[in-house]
Scaffold this motif. Sequence first.
Motif, mmCIF file in Angstrom:
data_model
loop_
_atom_site.group_PDB
_atom_site.id
_atom_site.type_symbol
_atom_site.label_atom_id
_atom_site.label_comp_id
_atom_site.label_asym_id
_atom_site.label_seq_id
_atom_site.Cartn_x
_atom_site.Cartn_y
_atom_site.Cartn_z
ATOM 1 N N ARG B 98 0.879 -1.166 0.000
ATOM 2 C CA ARG B 98 0.000 0.000 0.000
ATOM 3 C C ARG B 98 0.923 1.224 0.000
ATOM 4 N NH1 ARG B 98 -5.245 -1.391 1.048
ATOM 5 N NH2 ARG B 98 -5.757 0.655 1.856
ATOM 6 N N SER B 99 0.775 2.109 0.895
ATOM 7 C CA SER B 99 1.598 3.313 0.842
ATOM 8 C C SER B 99 2.835 3.231 1.731
ATOM 9 C CB SER B 99 0.766 4.522 1.262
ATOM 10 O OG SER B 99 0.404 4.410 2.617
ATOM 11 N N ASP B 100 3.022 2.106 2.436
ATOM 12 C CA ASP B 100 4.096 1.982 3.414
ATOM 13 C C ASP B 100 3.947 2.960 4.564
ATOM 14 O OD1 ASP B 100 6.426 1.215 0.829
ATOM 15 O OD2 ASP B 100 5.481 -0.147 2.255
ATOM 16 N N GLU B 101 2.765 3.480 4.756
ATOM 17 C CA GLU B 101 2.507 4.336 5.909
ATOM 18 C C GLU B 101 2.746 3.548 7.182
ATOM 19 O OE1 GLU B 101 -1.505 5.631 6.127
ATOM 20 O OE2 GLU B 101 -1.296 6.481 8.145
ATOM 21 N N GLN B 102 3.360 4.201 8.142
ATOM 22 C CA GLN B 102 3.579 3.597 9.451
ATOM 23 C C GLN B 102 2.412 3.986 10.365
ATOM 24 O OE1 GLN B 102 7.308 2.631 10.965
ATOM 25 N NE2 GLN B 102 7.112 1.576 9.020
ATOM 26 N N PHE B 103 1.844 2.986 11.035
ATOM 27 C CA PHE B 103 0.787 3.221 12.008
ATOM 28 C C PHE B 103 1.389 2.979 13.391
ATOM 29 C CE2 PHE B 103 -2.862 3.543 9.212
ATOM 30 C CZ PHE B 103 -2.392 2.958 8.042
ATOM 31 N N PHE B 104 1.371 4.017 14.213
ATOM 32 C CA PHE B 104 2.050 3.950 15.491
ATOM 33 C C PHE B 104 1.088 3.648 16.633
ATOM 34 C CE2 PHE B 104 6.332 5.421 14.608
ATOM 35 C CZ PHE B 104 6.195 6.016 13.358
ATOM 36 N N GLY B 105 1.605 2.903 17.603
ATOM 37 C CA GLY B 105 0.882 2.748 18.850
ATOM 38 C C GLY B 105 1.009 4.009 19.680
ATOM 39 N N PRO B 106 0.333 4.056 20.838
ATOM 40 C CA PRO B 106 0.316 5.277 21.653
ATOM 41 C C PRO B 106 1.629 5.545 22.379
ATOM 42 C CG PRO B 106 -0.856 3.531 22.762
ATOM 43 C CD PRO B 106 -0.513 3.001 21.401
ATOM 44 N N GLY B 107 2.522 4.564 22.438
ATOM 45 C CA GLY B 107 3.801 4.772 23.090
ATOM 46 C C GLY B 107 3.842 4.284 24.521
ATOM 47 N N THR B 108 5.052 3.936 24.947
ATOM 48 C CA THR B 108 5.324 3.581 26.342
ATOM 49 C C THR B 108 6.430 4.494 26.844
ATOM 50 O OG1 THR B 108 4.722 1.246 26.082
ATOM 51 C CG2 THR B 108 6.191 1.817 27.902
ATOM 52 N N ARG B 109 6.126 5.214 27.918
ATOM 53 C CA ARG B 109 7.157 6.055 28.511
ATOM 54 C C ARG B 109 7.865 5.245 29.571
ATOM 55 N NH1 ARG B 109 8.617 11.000 28.027
ATOM 56 N NH2 ARG B 109 6.743 11.599 26.863
ATOM 57 N N LEU B 110 9.130 4.962 29.332
ATOM 58 C CA LEU B 110 9.924 4.141 30.241
ATOM 59 C C LEU B 110 10.963 4.995 30.950
ATOM 60 C CD1 LEU B 110 10.785 1.325 31.309
ATOM 61 C CD2 LEU B 110 12.360 1.192 29.357
ATOM 62 N N THR B 111 11.008 4.850 32.259
ATOM 63 C CA THR B 111 12.016 5.531 33.074
ATOM 64 C C THR B 111 12.805 4.477 33.828
ATOM 65 O OG1 THR B 111 10.585 7.462 33.356
ATOM 66 C CG2 THR B 111 12.444 7.224 34.878
ATOM 67 N N VAL B 112 14.122 4.517 33.656
ATOM 68 C CA VAL B 112 14.999 3.591 34.366
ATOM 69 C C VAL B 112 15.802 4.399 35.381
ATOM 70 C CG1 VAL B 112 16.797 1.840 34.196
ATOM 71 C CG2 VAL B 112 15.172 2.145 32.309
ATOM 72 N N LEU B 113 15.599 4.078 36.641
ATOM 73 C CA LEU B 113 16.273 4.830 37.714
ATOM 74 C C LEU B 113 17.609 4.215 38.075
ATOM 75 C CD1 LEU B 113 13.159 5.438 39.957
ATOM 76 C CD2 LEU B 113 14.139 6.961 38.237
#
Lengths: 112, 113
Positions: B98-113
């Motif tokens: 198709r158009s090779d459009e990327q469909f993204f998920g909402p994201g995960t914000r990861l913090t490593v302390l």
Amino acid sequence: QKEVEQNSGPLSVPEGAIASLNCTYSDRGSQSFFWYRQYSGKSPELIMFIYSNGDKEDGRFTAQLNKASQYVSLLIRDSQPSDSATYLCAVPPRGGSYIPTFGRGTSLIVHP
Amino acid sequence: DADVTQTPRNRITKTGKRIMLECSQTKGHDRMYWYRQDPGLGLRLIYYSFDVKDINKGEISDGYSVSRQAQAKFSLSLESAIPNQTALYFCATSDLGRSDEQFFGPGTRLTVL
């Protein structure tokens, strides 16, 4: 190595003005281009796709492609504060590459 | 609705811990990707997969591993998290042909302390 270059900004424009975002690319064989919009903390979403020289218009957005000069632009007419976001230019996979190439994005701020 | 989902959406962990980020999609796409995004560095590809038996390293795969459990599921693991893996992680899908459009998920914000 394909490269896609964008000025990181921020580009600041007043409400109602035209915002012009630019992108240059290194692979002369690239045939099509994407513009994604990404609000802060959110995921990118596709807003424009262009594959032929010239202009493509969609509402207040116009994408311009100049293959000879290897640049693609995104114009936003009548800019609104809700247009404030980062705009990513991207080149789909082609040739021996199977992955897209993204620019780092330009931050746009539309102030009232 | 056809969609790309990620779990967890936010995660805080400590150095040395193992952590898994999960991605599921209902779009029926074969191609799935994991990116990380850091301020000023844009999206960087970690791993990608074109089908269940095809896994490929991206530009920054060191310290990460992936598993493609099914066409619809693609997990990213950090075997021993370190602070410089603190970032926003996105899963994406695309449908070649198709158009090779990327469909993204909402994201995960990861913090490593």
